[in-house]
Design an enzyme around this catalytic site. Structure first.
Site, PDB file in Angstrom:
ATOM      1  N   ASP A  18       0.832  -1.201   0.000  1.00  0.00           N
ATOM      2  CA  ASP A  18       0.000   0.000   0.000  1.00  0.00           C
ATOM      3  C   ASP A  18       0.871   1.257   0.000  1.00  0.00           C
ATOM      4  O   ASP A  18       1.917   1.297   0.649  1.00  0.00           O
ATOM      5  CB  ASP A  18      -0.902  -0.007   1.241  1.00  0.00           C
ATOM      6  CG  ASP A  18      -2.002   1.035   1.171  1.00  0.00           C
ATOM      7  OD1 ASP A  18      -2.292   1.526   0.055  1.00  0.00           O
ATOM      8  OD2 ASP A  18      -2.578   1.350   2.226  1.00  0.00           O
ATOM      9  N   ASN A  40     -10.742  -2.876  -6.525  1.00  0.00           N
ATOM     10  CA  ASN A  40     -10.015  -1.896  -7.341  1.00  0.00           C
ATOM     11  C   ASN A  40     -10.736  -1.565  -8.644  1.00  0.00           C
ATOM     12  O   ASN A  40     -10.407  -0.569  -9.312  1.00  0.00           O
ATOM     13  CB  ASN A  40      -8.601  -2.390  -7.664  1.00  0.00           C
ATOM     14  CG  ASN A  40      -7.655  -2.315  -6.479  1.00  0.00           C
ATOM     15  OD1 ASN A  40      -6.642  -3.011  -6.439  1.00  0.00           O
ATOM     16  ND2 ASN A  40      -7.976  -1.491  -5.489  1.00  0.00           N
TER      17      ASN A  40
END
Length: 245
Positions: free
Chosen positions: A17, A65
């Site tokens: 991340d 996503n």
């Protein structure tokens, strides 16, 4: 009574991340942040292989996503193409087996072909396994496993009483892969983001402030050393005999 686990982890899972924030902090396009994230992945795979780990699992593309702008989704697919085209031959030569786990639904044909090629080319390797969670969501994984078992029960291929945790795990996308010993998340966030919810029931967790493109051997070794200092009890007893957890 369990004793402290002083050995290193054999399976590390990473939520990679912070690519976007890394780029934003530097006034750069998000795409460049993702590209630097690929470089961090390349370094980490090499380091884990040299440290004699057995598995590295990385969260590459979440089923959530798809909610991002189409341009960014396309760029994330392009990164998979880039990584495979540039690194597959070396991974194969270095004894790394590549597995891509997640739903294949909705993926472009060329991505599907790329996944199949990467898995086929490295299928014989046994030194180290790189698991790429791509188009992956843990809740979807669990639901699909439940559907498969329900179908078998409905068709009379098994009885509901036969289903236990081992049988259920055998229907997951990650079936046959040992659970992670250590989960690492970069970027300072303290959440799991629908990643390996079944598999990390007893994993040790590390949440790091560094953004993924800055992840280096220092963060990796520090995380492994922190893991070694912890006592893994799996719901058992502490050293002094008190019930844990």
């Amino acid at each position: 009574m369990a004793s402290p686990d002083v050995s290193g982890p054999k399976h590390i899972a990473i939520i990679m991340d912070g690519n976007g924030r890394w780029a934003k902090q530097r006034g750069l396009p998000r795409q460049l942040g993702h590209e630097r994230g690929v470089e961090a992945l390349r370094r980490t795979v090499e380091s884990c292989r040299n440290l004699d780990l057995e598995h590295l699992t990385v969260f590459s593309f979440s089923s959530e996503n798809w909610k991002r702008p189409a341009e960014e989704v396309s760029s994330l697919f392009a990164l998979l193409r880039l990584y495979v085209s540039q690194d597959l031959n070396k991974l194969a030569k270095d004894g790394v087996r590549v597995r891509v786990l997640g739903s294949r639904k909705g993926l472009p044909d060329d991505i599907l072909s790329l996944i199949e090629m990467a898995e086929a080319k490295t299928n014989h390797n046994t030194r180290f396994q790189l698991n790429i969670a791509f188009n992956y969501g843990s809740r979807d994984e669990i639901v699909e496993a439940a559907k498969a078992l329900a179908s078998d029960v409905e068709a009379g291929r098994m009885n509901a009483e036969e289903i236990d945790s081992n049988v259920f795990a055998s229907r997951l996308w990650f079936a046959g892969i040992p659970d992670p010993d250590l989960l690492i998340r970069t970027s300072g966030e303290f959440r799991l983001s629908n990643f390996l919810l079944w598999q990390i029931a007893y994993s040790e967790m590390m949440f790091l402030d560094c953004l993924w493109p800055d992840f280096s051997d220092t963060e990796l070794i520090n995380s492994i050393n922190a893991y070694k200092s912890r006592e893994r009890r799996f719901g058992g007893l502490t050293v002094d005999g008190l019930q844990s957890e």
